[in-house]
Design a protein around this motif. Structure first.
Motif, PDB file in Angstrom:
ATOM      1  N   ALA A  80       2.117  -5.032  21.330  1.00 24.95           N
ATOM      2  CA  ALA A  80       2.818  -3.945  21.929  1.00 24.95           C
ATOM      3  C   ALA A  80       1.725  -2.865  20.876  1.00 24.95           C
ATOM      4  N   GLY A  81       0.406  -3.203  20.201  1.00 27.42           N
ATOM      5  CA  GLY A  81      -0.153  -2.337  19.731  1.00 27.42           C
ATOM      6  C   GLY A  81       0.198  -1.177  19.135  1.00 27.42           C
ATOM      7  N   LYS A  82       1.450  -2.049  18.073  1.00 31.58           N
ATOM      8  CA  LYS A  82       2.160  -0.744  17.498  1.00 31.58           C
ATOM      9  C   LYS A  82       1.296  -1.282  16.025  1.00 31.58           C
ATOM     10  N   VAL A  83       1.815   0.463  15.121  1.00 29.31           N
ATOM     11  CA  VAL A  83       1.523  -0.163  13.635  1.00 29.31           C
ATOM     12  C   VAL A  83       2.765   0.224  12.861  1.00 29.31           C
ATOM     13  N   LYS A  84       3.103   0.320  11.903  1.00 32.92           N
ATOM     14  CA  LYS A  84       4.177   0.539  11.403  1.00 32.92           C
ATOM     15  C   LYS A  84       3.192   0.775   9.335  1.00 32.92           C
ATOM     16  N   GLY A  85       3.476   1.425   9.336  1.00 33.43           N
ATOM     17  CA  GLY A  85       3.091   1.834   8.202  1.00 33.43           C
ATOM     18  C   GLY A  85       3.806   2.213   6.792  1.00 33.43           C
ATOM     19  N   GLU A  86       3.389   2.356   5.642  1.00 35.49           N
ATOM     20  CA  GLU A  86       3.258   2.638   4.387  1.00 35.49           C
ATOM     21  C   GLU A  86       2.298   4.167   3.837  1.00 35.49           C
ATOM     22  N   VAL A  87       2.464   4.763   3.915  1.00 30.99           N
ATOM     23  CA  VAL A  87       1.139   5.609   2.763  1.00 30.99           C
ATOM     24  C   VAL A  87       1.430   6.327   1.643  1.00 30.99           C
ATOM     25  N   LEU A  88       0.781   5.760   0.467  1.00 29.25           N
ATOM     26  CA  LEU A  88       1.038   7.307  -0.581  1.00 29.25           C
ATOM     27  C   LEU A  88       0.045   8.054  -0.617  1.00 29.25           C
ATOM     28  N   GLU A  89       0.676   8.946  -0.976  1.00 30.53           N
ATOM     29  CA  GLU A  89      -1.198  10.344  -1.046  1.00 30.53           C
ATOM     30  C   GLU A  89      -0.598  11.109  -1.975  1.00 30.53           C
ATOM     31  N   ASP A  90      -1.605  11.075  -3.024  1.00 28.61           N
ATOM     32  CA  ASP A  90      -1.652  11.672  -4.106  1.00 28.61           C
ATOM     33  C   ASP A  90      -2.462  13.636  -3.694  1.00 28.61           C
ATOM     34  N   PHE A  91      -2.471  14.283  -4.902  1.00 24.01           N
ATOM     35  CA  PHE A  91      -3.204  15.486  -3.554  1.00 24.01           C
ATOM     36  C   PHE A  91      -2.981  16.534  -5.465  1.00 24.01           C
ATOM     37  N   ARG A  92      -3.806  18.005  -5.116  1.00 24.19           N
ATOM     38  CA  ARG A  92      -3.175  18.608  -6.111  1.00 24.19           C
ATOM     39  C   ARG A  92      -3.402  19.902  -5.699  1.00 24.19           C
ATOM     40  N   VAL A  93      -2.774  20.569  -5.823  1.00 20.72           N
ATOM     41  CA  VAL A  93      -3.032  22.415  -5.344  1.00 20.72           C
ATOM     42  C   VAL A  93      -4.115  23.102  -5.290  1.00 20.72           C
ATOM     43  N   LEU A  94      -4.512  23.906  -4.570  1.00 24.84           N
ATOM     44  CA  LEU A  94      -5.586  24.203  -5.071  1.00 24.84           C
ATOM     45  C   LEU A  94      -4.882  26.229  -4.735  1.00 24.84           C
ATOM     46  N   ARG A  95      -4.255  26.611  -3.902  1.00 19.02           N
ATOM     47  CA  ARG A  95      -3.231  27.820  -3.870  1.00 19.02           C
ATOM     48  C   ARG A  95      -2.741  28.348  -5.652  1.00 19.02           C
ATOM     49  N   VAL A 143       0.073  -1.355   5.245  1.00 13.45           N
ATOM     50  CA  VAL A 143       0.512  -1.585   7.312  1.00 13.45           C
ATOM     51  C   VAL A 143       0.511  -3.719   7.293  1.00 13.45           C
ATOM     52  N   SER A 144       1.243  -2.960   8.196  1.00 12.63           N
ATOM     53  CA  SER A 144       1.844  -4.648   9.150  1.00 12.63           C
ATOM     54  C   SER A 144       2.002  -3.934  10.839  1.00 12.63           C
ATOM     55  N   PHE A 145       1.518  -5.393  11.337  1.00 11.97           N
ATOM     56  CA  PHE A 145       1.289  -4.547  13.154  1.00 11.97           C
ATOM     57  C   PHE A 145       1.919  -5.397  13.686  1.00 11.97           C
ATOM     58  N   GLU A 146       2.198  -4.933  14.896  1.00  3.02           N
ATOM     59  CA  GLU A 146       3.166  -5.856  16.577  1.00  3.02           C
ATOM     60  C   GLU A 146       1.453  -5.599  17.390  1.00  3.02           C
ATOM     61  N   PRO A 147       0.335  -6.882  17.522  1.00  2.00           N
ATOM     62  CA  PRO A 147      -0.251  -6.523  17.845  1.00  2.00           C
ATOM     63  C   PRO A 147      -0.472  -6.585  19.386  1.00  2.00           C
ATOM     64  N   TRP A 191      -4.931  -9.283  22.488  1.00  2.00           N
ATOM     65  CA  TRP A 191      -3.795  -9.853  22.637  1.00  2.00           C
ATOM     66  C   TRP A 191      -2.838  -9.882  23.840  1.00  2.00           C
ATOM     67  N   ASN A 192      -2.876  -9.322  25.385  1.00  2.00           N
ATOM     68  CA  ASN A 192      -2.494  -9.421  26.467  1.00  2.00           C
ATOM     69  C   ASN A 192      -3.408  -9.412  27.329  1.00  2.00           C
ATOM     70  N   ASP A 193      -4.481 -10.475  26.847  1.00  2.00           N
ATOM     71  CA  ASP A 193      -5.008 -11.413  27.858  1.00  2.00           C
ATOM     72  C   ASP A 193      -4.532 -12.329  28.169  1.00  2.00           C
ATOM     73  N   LYS A 237      -8.833 -12.404  19.891  1.00  2.00           N
ATOM     74  CA  LYS A 237      -8.002 -11.839  19.558  1.00  2.00           C
ATOM     75  C   LYS A 237      -7.661 -11.075  18.294  1.00  2.00           C
ATOM     76  N   GLN A 238      -8.116  -9.543  18.176  1.00  2.00           N
ATOM     77  CA  GLN A 238      -8.491  -9.036  17.074  1.00  2.00           C
ATOM     78  C   GLN A 238      -7.979  -7.642  16.778  1.00  2.00           C
ATOM     79  N   ILE A 239      -7.993  -6.764  15.663  1.00  2.00           N
ATOM     80  CA  ILE A 239      -7.863  -5.569  15.012  1.00  2.00           C
ATOM     81  C   ILE A 239      -8.537  -5.357  14.852  1.00  2.00           C
ATOM     82  N   TRP A 240      -9.089  -3.894  15.171  1.00  2.00           N
ATOM     83  CA  TRP A 240     -10.434  -3.342  14.265  1.00  2.00           C
ATOM     84  C   TRP A 240     -10.398  -1.799  14.750  1.00  2.00           C
TER      85      TRP A 240
END
Length: 808
Positions: free
Chosen positions: A54-69, A48-52, A136-138, A145-148
């Protein structure tokens, strides 16, 4: 006739059949079944990266899974408000569709049971929940200035597309690219930190065990904290590195705020019989405007910076209880996670229990007992509303937290310390990194101890309510003609479909005038019970104790004389038994008890017991009562001094000088309340009182300073009003704003600047700011002139129509 006889015989048959069965009623919990899912997510790697601003999140996520059905051709992920630019399944682009709740991904070919796959998603989001961009916009550049983040209950889905429910656990890692001037914290071990050469740094974190193997957590525990910090480090005896983050300008507060932290880690490892299960590091980080007290993210607790107190504020507003509560969650909640919301008590009740238990280590036995009494009172208050049990998704905080804590203490009382610790160790070892529910916890108790405690779990965890006992006693003779002290115990609480009689082993004590004691434990389970304690020597009874030290969660009445209550108040070894006696005495007419209360006050050592006496005498015109108040004002215990200020309706005539001394008290809470009481008593002396306290502020919410400004505005409004209004602005954290808003209401000041501050506060996700701000706004709008001015303000304001509708 034949038809009537047939119906009669059928009625007899059904009556007989049903009479042979026992039917139990419980309050239905529609959230008890865990959420269904077609795949098991096993890993999540987020970048992730941010434009604080603008309150914006830019993300790339990899998610692994196993099929249950047997076969799956689509899957749904929680992702409200997230925009996707690319979605791949096993490195192949796939079709997807989004709606208000999330994203549905369609596989190019059916996915078969047991097969493993990887999703890749590139996205952007501007979330209002889950992740918060503070300061960030004060326009004044004063707010930090924080992101949490705050993921619990299901808010991480607003900035991470995922299966966002507690009944699936997965390995997690996070890569963050951000401004190099700030520090970054996330779950687990910081694997790497790379300077990108452009003013940004890339941090990489991964959640691991002590052997550096990836271990799973649930998605609501994924966290991120960014801001300007320094780190205080210590080492527990078990080798866990404690990393306490603090603001560079609050170095003086760090030592106070993080007291006992390393010792807490050793305490929990000993009590649970289980080593800290998350690598070799535990961190905690304060943030501004936090929505709750704290959040137990795995290896990295976030907490409200209002707990960062200096030496003066530590006794009243310290982080100790919250600190160990959140640390306990590293075992109960993070390591073993509830299967669904119905079993949330397995998190919060244990965390609250160990938080209360540690009070004995940090502050002593009396403070521990007083903490348990607070838990009991919370439980009783909840029962006035409904009969929901602890193990219910809608039980509410008073049951999941304090009542559940008390119940766990009773479980320990019933099975014993050693068995209790064995049960916890087995439970954690059996379900570590997995999910569990109430029934599985019950099975662990049986497997480890051989005890079938269904009766305990049924009445205390699966049902609501608490017992009420009426207790009388007398000196009597048993059937053999031997002298006994006879207790008559009646359970008198209302019984309903879901609240029944309670079954518990209860201790009884008889204290004799010669100082000796006889005691007995008896099972109380029927509507009425009789318990005899032998008194073969015919000794004179001085007082009795029913459930000494208040082990049982209950309300009760004991029929004692004043002399017997007095003996208990003076001689009982446990503080809480003395406290109960004092409360009983103080219900009697003051003419009967005044002299006794003077005597008992001088003998008592604990502040809560002294406060009971102070409350009874605070508004008594008797001169001896005024002398007792004077003693209380000079007591070395700040809580006693506070009681002497709080309990009076008004400062008694002739005692102004004694109260004025408290304007220099070490307790700011005492100073603030005393200033208010003196201002009300002697408004002609207000300027002098303000002069004496003009340098006071307060480390939490500027409480003293804001009270000072409120009173100063009565005297010189033009000089001090701007500062008070400013403290209500978005440039300050919410505790300061709440205090300022309350003072503005007190002086009834509502100009356009205040309107803007209140409107902004009402729209905040932080309900602890939004709710009082809205209440104050409604107070002003209830005045016709202010309502007219507010409409004119809205006509020129930047608020949308939807936002304007929320103000009214």
């Amino acid at each position: 006739m034949k038809r009537s006889l047939t119906l009669f015989l059928l009625a007899i048959t059904f009556t007989t059949l049903f009479a042979q069965d026992t039917y139990n009623c419980y309050i239905h919990d529609e959230l008890a079944p865990p959420r269904e899912h077609t795949v098991d997510f096993t890993a999540l790697d987020l970048s992730v990266s941010f434009e604080p601003r603008a309150g914006k999140v830019k993300g790339e996520v990899l998610e692994d899974f196993r099929v249950l059905r047997e076969q799956v051709d689509s899957l749904f992920l929680d992702a409200p408000g997230i925009t996707f630019s690319e979605v791949q399944l096993d490195e192949m682009k796939v079709n997807f569709k989004t709606n208000a709740l999330g994203i549905t991904i369609y596989s190019n070919a059916p996915l078969k049971f047991g097969t493993e796959h990887r999703l890749r998603m590139v996205y952007e989001a501007a979330p209002k929940k889950g992740i918060y961009f503070i300061g960030w916009n004060d326009p004044t550049n004063r707010l930090r200035k924080q992101i949490w983040t705050q993921g619990q209950g299901v808010d991480n889905r607003y900035w991470i597309p995922c299966y966002d429910t507690e009944n699936d656990k997965l390995n997690t890692s996070m890569t963050v690219r951000f401004d190099s001037r700030y520090q970054v914290l996330s779950n687990g071990r910081e694997i790497s930190r790379t300077d990108n050469g452009d003013g940004t740094t890339t941090w990489k974190f991964r959640l691991e065990d002590r052997s550096a193997n990836p271990v799973p957590q649930t998605t609501y525990l994924i966290m991120l904290g960014i801001g300007e910090y320094k780190v205080q480090e210590s080492l527990s005896k078990g080798g866990i590195q404690i990393r306490n983050w603090y603001y560079p300008d609050h170095a003086d507060r760090a030592q106070n705020s993080f007291r006992h932290t390393a010792d807490m880690m050793d305490f929990l490892e000993k009590e649970t019989g289980t080593p800290y299960p998350w690598g070799k590091t535990y961190s905690q980080i304060p943030v501004a405007n936090f929505l709750y007290g704290a959040m137990e993210n795995t290896t990295a607790t976030i907490f409200g910076d209002f707990f960062m107190t200096d030496e003066r504020d530590f006794p009243e507003n310290n982080y100790v209880g919250v600190n160990i509560h959140e640390m306990t969650h590293q075992w109960f909640g993070d390591y073993v996670t509830a299967r669904s919301d119905a079993y949330h008590w397995l998190h919060e009740s244990f965390a609250t229990y160990f938080g209360t238990l540690y009070r004995r280590e940090a502050f002593g036995q009396d403070d521990y007992q007083w903490g348990r009494r607070g838990e009991a009172l919370s439980a009783f208050q909840a029962s006035k509303t409904d009969e929901r049990p602890i193990s219910h998704a809608s039980a509410g905080g008073s049951r999941h937290y304090p009542k559940g804590s008390f119940v766990i203490g009773m479980l320990r009382y019933v099975i014993g310390d050693a068995a209790f610790q064995r049960v916890l160790k087995r439970y954690l070892q059996t379900f570590g990194y997995r999910n569990a529910d109430t029934h599985e916890f019950m099975n662990v108790i049986h497997d480890e101890t051989g005890m079938t405690l269904n009766w305990f779990v049924d009445q205390w965890i699966m049902r609501g309510g608490e017992p009420h006992y009426e207790v009388s006693w007398s000196e009597a003779k048993n059937a053999s003609g031997k002298e006994v002290t006879r207790f008559a115990v009646n359970q008198t609480h209302p019984q309903t479909e879901t609240v029944k009689l309670f079954r518990m082993p209860i201790n009884f004590e008889v204290h004799y005038q010669d100082g000796s004691v006889d005691q007995k434990q008896a099972w109380i389970e029927k509507q009425s019970e009789s318990v005899d304690i032998a008194n073969p020597k015919g000794k004179k009874v001085e007082f009795i104790l029913f459930d000494p030290n208040s082990q049982i969660l209950k309300t009760y009445e004991v029929h004692n004389t004043l002399e017997q209550w007095a003996a208990q108040a003076e001689k009982a070894s446990n503080m809480i038994d003395r406290h109960d006696a004092l409360e009983a005495i103080c219900k009697l007419p003051l003419d009967q008890t005044r002299e006794l209360l003077y005597k008992l006050y001088d003998k008592e050592t604990f502040h809560a017991c002294k406060a009971v006496i102070i409350a009874a005498l605070a508004n008594d015109p008797d001169k001896q009562s005024h002398k007792l108040l004077q003693k209380a004002l000079e007591d070395k215990d700040r809580f006693v001094r506070f009681a002497a200020v709080e309990k009076i309706n008004a400062i008694p005539d002739g005692m102004e000088n004694h109260y004025e001394k408290l304007l220099n008290d070490e307790s700011r809470k005492v100073v603030e309340l005393t200033l208010r009481k003196l201002a009300a008593k002697s408004p002609n002396r207000l300027s002098r009182y303000l002069k004496e306290t003009e340098d006071e502020s307060g480390s939490i919410g500027r409480r003293v300073r804001i009270t000072w400004l409120e009173l100063a505005c009565i005297d010189k409004p033009k000089k001090y009003l701007a500062e008070l209004v400013d403290y209500a602005s978005p440039s300050f954290e919410f505790r300061t704003r709440i205090n300022a808003i309350a003072s503005l209401q007190a002086i009834n000041h509502f100009d356009e600047t205040v309107m803007a501050h209140l409107c902004e506060a009402v729209l905040q996700e932080n309900g602890r700011l939004a709710r009082p701000a809205h209440a104050t706004l409604k107070h002003f709008l209830g005045q016709q002139a202010f309502a007219r001015d507010f409409r004119h303000y809205l006509d020129r304001s930047p608020w949308t129509e939807a936002e304007k509708a929320r103000f009214w």
